[in-house]
Write a protein that holds these residues in place. Sequence first.
Motif, PDB file in Angstrom:
ATOM      1  N   GLY A 154      -8.006  54.381 -39.363  1.00  0.00           N
ATOM      2  CA  GLY A 154      -7.508  54.173 -37.932  1.00  0.00           C
ATOM      3  C   GLY A 154      -6.363  54.792 -37.549  1.00  0.00           C
ATOM      4  O   GLY A 154      -5.442  54.679 -36.722  1.00  0.00           O
ATOM      5  N   LEU A 155      -5.939  56.039 -38.509  1.00  0.00           N
ATOM      6  CA  LEU A 155      -4.631  56.619 -37.999  1.00  0.00           C
ATOM      7  C   LEU A 155      -4.862  57.963 -37.469  1.00  0.00           C
ATOM      8  O   LEU A 155      -3.956  58.823 -37.146  1.00  0.00           O
ATOM      9  N   ASP A 156      -6.173  58.545 -37.470  1.00  0.00           N
ATOM     10  CA  ASP A 156      -6.321  59.808 -37.071  1.00  0.00           C
ATOM     11  C   ASP A 156      -5.697  60.141 -35.606  1.00  0.00           C
ATOM     12  O   ASP A 156      -5.533  61.482 -35.391  1.00  0.00           O
ATOM     13  N   SER A 157      -5.608  58.988 -34.755  1.00  0.00           N
ATOM     14  CA  SER A 157      -5.292  59.454 -33.388  1.00  0.00           C
ATOM     15  C   SER A 157      -3.537  59.587 -33.283  1.00  0.00           C
ATOM     16  O   SER A 157      -3.293  60.176 -32.207  1.00  0.00           O
ATOM     17  N   SER A 162      -2.757  69.956 -40.573  1.00  0.00           N
ATOM     18  CA  SER A 162      -2.880  71.199 -40.671  1.00  0.00           C
ATOM     19  C   SER A 162      -2.252  71.844 -42.101  1.00  0.00           C
ATOM     20  O   SER A 162      -2.137  70.908 -43.030  1.00  0.00           O
ATOM     21  N   THR A 163      -1.908  72.827 -42.040  1.00  0.00           N
ATOM     22  CA  THR A 163      -1.171  73.703 -43.404  1.00  0.00           C
ATOM     23  C   THR A 163      -0.461  74.617 -42.586  1.00  0.00           C
ATOM     24  O   THR A 163      -0.556  75.285 -41.931  1.00  0.00           O
ATOM     25  N   ALA A 164       0.745  74.580 -43.573  1.00  0.00           N
ATOM     26  CA  ALA A 164       1.821  75.751 -43.063  1.00  0.00           C
ATOM     27  C   ALA A 164       1.394  77.205 -43.577  1.00  0.00           C
ATOM     28  O   ALA A 164       1.090  77.149 -44.784  1.00  0.00           O
ATOM     29  N   ALA A 198     -11.579  71.403 -33.878  1.00  0.00           N
ATOM     30  CA  ALA A 198     -12.394  70.446 -33.792  1.00  0.00           C
ATOM     31  C   ALA A 198     -11.272  69.196 -33.739  1.00  0.00           C
ATOM     32  O   ALA A 198     -11.649  68.077 -33.073  1.00  0.00           O
ATOM     33  N   THR A 199     -10.161  69.281 -34.352  1.00  0.00           N
ATOM     34  CA  THR A 199      -9.414  68.166 -34.436  1.00  0.00           C
ATOM     35  C   THR A 199      -8.128  68.121 -33.381  1.00  0.00           C
ATOM     36  O   THR A 199      -7.315  67.109 -33.447  1.00  0.00           O
ATOM     37  N   ARG A 200      -8.044  69.279 -32.586  1.00  0.00           N
ATOM     38  CA  ARG A 200      -6.796  69.396 -31.654  1.00  0.00           C
ATOM     39  C   ARG A 200      -5.748  69.264 -32.482  1.00  0.00           C
ATOM     40  O   ARG A 200      -4.609  69.095 -31.908  1.00  0.00           O
TER      41      ARG A 200
END
Length: 375
Positions: A154-157, A162-164, A198-200
């Motif tokens: 429940g933490l995705d919002s 990402s990755t640097a 997809a995950t903005r």
Amino acid sequence: MASFLFKSTIIHTFLLYVMFSSDLGYPPPFVSTLGINYGQVGNNLPPPEKVLQLFSALKITKTRIYDTNPEILKSFAQSGIEIIVTVENEMMGVVINPQQAVQWVTTHIKPYFPASRITGIAVGNEIFTMNDATLIGNVVPAMVSIHQALVQLGLDSYIQVSTANSLAVLANSYPPSAGSFRQDLMGVMSQLLQFLNATRSPFWINAYPYFAYKDDPNRIPLDYVLFNPNSGMVDPYTKLHYDNMLYAQVDAVIFAAYRMGFGGVEVRVSETGWPSKGDSNEVGATIANAEIYNKNLLRRQLTNEGTPLRPNQRLEVYLFALFNEDMKPGPTSERNYGLYEPDLTMTYNVGLSSLSSTTTAASISLTSSAGEVRH
């Protein structure tokens, strides 16, 4: 025939520019503040609670760390400072397993959130430009596993994944409209951009104009890379004017993403900075140049500036770095990117003025002069 192709290219690029410049159907401008990378590769750095005092005094509200150091996460609890944490490169082969990813998030994130305001997880750092095919292939699957773990808990919002990336993921960066990814990375870049879209989540780039200047000081004007007044350059296709290299590098990444079909992905600068000291072959690594670069960049950030391609979308930037770190390997420059010394004194003044006699009490102030160089 050649003339027709050239005209077609111009028209296509102009339409692309119009598309990028329009707010229609485009994500709203992201309001952000300046962040600072908080590296810890030193044996003489102050404890996290002292660092928190420095952040609070400077009114810096964002930081990025290169692990999930529990001392830092505990110390920064209730501070309101946004934190990007990192899944270390060596953990990639572990968290690619969904169950292990849940375990990682349960152990390294959940105990500290939301008291510590973790807003991002960087899955690795500059992996795509390493010579390790297995590691490169693991990045996106590991990101997917971490994201799924966040969803499950429940933490995705609240937390983006990402990755640097090093700027070396680009095959072309000049002019910005020619920006494109390296051919050998096309497959993995497509996977990465699909995930981010997809995950903005943002595309993070470590962009250092210093490296470009160091490698070719006779052809690249110093004022252009330092944000000083200069004639700049005009992209021959978009006709956009660039008065500094950092913005040109960011727009090159945006064009590269567009060419892959993902022009809506936001690009943020996860690292940029300038070394105050270097070896004899590290041209331009001086305390004066470091002060000018970071001071000028700070001024740009405080005016909510965007790049020429996305002028209405403020560019989020994380300065590298908070401290000089004496245990970093490599050339002398690697240990001398810090705005501060480990004893909390300023390496040089970028517009941070003292509010009291203590070195941890300071605030951001815009100064009209270049200021003294502080050794």
